[in-house]
Design an enzyme around this catalytic site. Structure first.
Site, mmCIF file in Angstrom:
data_model
loop_
_atom_site.group_PDB
_atom_site.id
_atom_site.type_symbol
_atom_site.label_atom_id
_atom_site.label_comp_id
_atom_site.label_asym_id
_atom_site.label_seq_id
_atom_site.Cartn_x
_atom_site.Cartn_y
_atom_site.Cartn_z
ATOM 1 N N ARG A 51 0.815 -1.208 0.000
ATOM 2 C CA ARG A 51 0.000 0.000 0.000
ATOM 3 C C ARG A 51 0.854 1.266 0.000
ATOM 4 N NH1 ARG A 51 -4.860 0.338 4.062
ATOM 5 N NH2 ARG A 51 -3.132 0.949 5.361
ATOM 6 N N LYS A 182 12.087 -27.600 3.816
ATOM 7 C CA LYS A 182 13.393 -27.884 4.441
ATOM 8 C C LYS A 182 13.988 -29.144 3.830
ATOM 9 C CE LYS A 182 12.316 -25.655 8.838
ATOM 10 N NZ LYS A 182 13.288 -24.617 9.127
ATOM 11 N N HIS A 240 3.132 -27.325 11.002
ATOM 12 C CA HIS A 240 4.462 -27.912 10.836
ATOM 13 C C HIS A 240 4.576 -29.319 11.448
ATOM 14 C CE1 HIS A 240 5.272 -23.914 9.587
ATOM 15 N NE2 HIS A 240 5.612 -23.409 10.743
ATOM 16 N N LYS A 331 8.632 -22.470 22.897
ATOM 17 C CA LYS A 331 9.517 -21.300 22.822
ATOM 18 C C LYS A 331 10.345 -21.238 24.097
ATOM 19 C CE LYS A 331 7.354 -19.445 19.184
ATOM 20 N NZ LYS A 331 7.972 -19.467 17.859
HETATM 21 C C1 BG6 Z 1 6.735 -20.226 12.044
HETATM 22 C C2 BG6 Z 1 6.109 -19.922 13.367
HETATM 23 O O1 BG6 Z 1 5.790 -20.779 11.166
HETATM 24 O O2 BG6 Z 1 7.812 -21.144 12.218
HETATM 25 C C3 BG6 Z 1 7.147 -19.376 14.327
HETATM 26 O O3 BG6 Z 1 5.070 -18.986 13.191
HETATM 27 C C4 BG6 Z 1 8.331 -20.296 14.417
HETATM 28 O O4 BG6 Z 1 6.582 -19.170 15.623
HETATM 29 C C5 BG6 Z 1 8.858 -20.656 13.044
HETATM 30 O O5 BG6 Z 1 9.336 -19.636 15.171
HETATM 31 C C6 BG6 Z 1 9.924 -21.726 13.132
HETATM 32 O O6 BG6 Z 1 10.511 -21.890 11.876
HETATM 33 P P1 BG6 Z 1 12.023 -22.377 11.724
HETATM 34 O O7 BG6 Z 1 12.199 -22.557 10.266
HETATM 35 O O8 BG6 Z 1 12.868 -21.304 12.318
HETATM 36 O O9 BG6 Z 1 12.113 -23.650 12.500
#
Ligand code: BG6
Length: 483
Positions: A51, A182, A240, A331
């Site tokens: 934008r 990955k 994931h 985390k």
């Molecule tokens: C993201 C999440 O999809 O994946 C994040 O929203 C997370 O919270 C991240 O930190 C982790 O990705 P990677 O590739 O660093 O393991």
């Protein structure tokens, strides 16, 4: 290892949200890397769009700064970067009005691959898709790429799917789960389906359990509002970790084609049993001396959002009956580690009396850091002193085995190139995302109904005690994070 870079066809890629964090950190540096190695052709065009009013030169200056910050310095980076910036342009558009759309259309060339990458909030997907259609840009061969979060439950995921499908067919929609990009995640498929060694053992007869860990040492810095609205279940597990589970557990597809692979993944998700609350441990990192905790970070002392989750998942099918899959992510844990550990059953009988019992073999697939595969095997402890057994690793680090040139491509690099190649294998299909929400929703709703509170855990630890208990109860142990 010889690197074989096959250039993709010329393309026009419109990057919506081009000044956002993901574009600056991942997408544009990824495109630059692919340009550097010769995969992006010289006449490719990347049109940034957002934008903000900005001239193409201002946009290029911003991209230059992003690439200098997020890619490694090499002797010819400055020269290549100069050429790469020549592929860039910028058009300001507003998803909510007609402003800028005709100008954008005027930038696009006929007869090249055309992709629209929506690196924007999901609330803008429908608006942008609608404007593309309205201005004659939703051609039947155009591709549209969307980022997570893809909905926050089944209902919103269905709505998003419906809003995209109004103007684009499923084969044009690329839903990104960057974990699928990955290197080691794809290696999991090679390991299982390009070797004959493991597949005969890959079932409940030989496997005791599987552990999937995605541990992060960072917290939720800079994403507090989004994260507190999501939590680990929505942010990591529904996408994931479920994807890693699918690739570990799926049946061999008959071919390596997008639909054959995704059909098998959907079957795994549909076979997941509901998860009992007693099979889940949720956690939230607490404040330490001098370190704020989760509640301080989100600025809400009442927040019940989990920054950690461990759970026992069962796949109700012939291959996996009775084999628990333990998933864990969080985390501010003791290390950044993503891995899948397959624990084989103990030998049925020991012929070595008076020796410490032999443990079943373990296969560890390390996604990050230090991508590689380790098979832990039992050997005779060398030397005198009686017959003793010891566990040793048969270790393969990709960096060592494949040499320095094997720098794995960042997930985004591969995925963007797959979009241009028109290969959807590593993207989630609409029904797959919906199936994953259909499994996750009742779990999340259960917490909301009972106002479930996560257990506090120390920063830099392995999560709350309750997660350890989840395993101990079954007579098993988590693999140490980062150990
Ligand atoms: C993201 C999440 O999809 O994946 C994040 O929203 C997370 O919270 C991240 O930190 C982790 O990705 P990677 O590739 O660093 O393991």
């Amino acid at each position: 290892m010889v690197s074989r870079v096959i250039p993709v066809e010329p393309f026009d890629l419109v990057l919506f949200g081009a000044t956002g964090d993901l574009a600056r950190r991942k997408i544009l540096p990824g495109l630059f890397h692919r340009y550097e190695v010769g995969q992006v052709p010289q006449d490719a065009r990347i049109i940034g769009s957002a934008r903000s009013e900005m001239t193409p030169d201002e946009f290029k200056a911003d991209v230059r700064a992003a690439i200098e910050e997020f890619t490694p310095e090499t002797s010819d980076r400055a020269e290549v970067l100069g050429r790469f910036l020549g592929c860039l342009d910028y058009v300001s558009v507003d998803a909510m009005s007609d402003a800028g759309w005709s100008a954008l259309k005027g930038q696009l060339r006929p007869d090249v691959v055309r992709a629209y990458y929506l690196s924007v909030a999901p609330s803008l997907f429908a608006g942008i898709a609608g404007q593309l259609e309205k201005h004659g840009m939703a051609m039947p061969d155009a591709r549209i790429v969307v980022e997570k979060p893809f909905g926050r439950n089944l209902e919103t995921a269905r709505e998003l799917n419906a809003s995209l499908r109004k103007f684009f067919r499923e084969h044009q929609i690329y839903r990104i789960d960057h974990y699928l990009g990955k290197e080691t995640v794809q290696n999991l498929m090679a390991l299982r389906f390009a070797n004959s060694l493991f597949e005969p053992l890959w079932n409940a007869t030989h496997i005791d359990h599987v552990q999937i860990t995605v541990a992060e040492s960072l917290g939720i810095e800079g994403r507090e509002a989004y994260y507190d609205h999501s939590g680990a279940m929505r942010d990591m597990v529904q996408n994931h970790l479920v994807q890693l589970l699918c690739l570990t557990a799926m049946e061999p597809p008959s071919k390596f084609t997008p639909n054959a692979v995704r059909d098998e993944k959907v079957k795994v998700i549909e076979a997941l049993d509901p998860v009992a609350p007693s099979d889940i441990a949720r956690g939230q990192y607490r404040a330490d001396e001098g370190e704020d905790g989760y509640l301080d970070h989100v600025g809400d002392p009442q927040s019940r959002t989990e920054s950690f989750i461990a759970m026992k998942v069962r796949i109700a099918n012939w291959r996996w009956a009775g084999v628990p899959f333990y998933l864990r992510t969080g985390k501010r844990l003791r290390a950044r580690v993503s891995e899948i550990m397959v624990q084989f059953r103990d030998p049925p009988h020991t012929i070595f009396p008076n020796v410490e019992p032999v443990q079943g073999n373990k296969l560890i697939i390390r996604l990050q850091p230090d991508e590689g595969i380790t098979l832990r095997t039992t050997i005779k402890d060398p030397g005198p002193g009686g017959f003793r057994l010891a566990e040793v690793p048969l270790d393969m680090s990709f960096a060592e085995a494949l040499g320095a040139d094997s720098r794995p491509q960042d997930a985004y690099e591969r995925l963007v190139m797959d979009v241009i190649r028109g290969d959807q294998t590593l993207f989630m299909r609409g029904d797959e995302v919906e199936a994953a929400w259909a499994w996750a929703d009742p779990i999340i709703e259960g917490w909301e109904r009972t106002r479930d509170k996560p257990f506090p855990y120390d920063q830099g630890s392995s999560g709350p005690e309750e997660a350890l208990m989840l395993m101990h109860r079954d007579g098993r142990r988590w693999r140490q994070i980062g150990g």
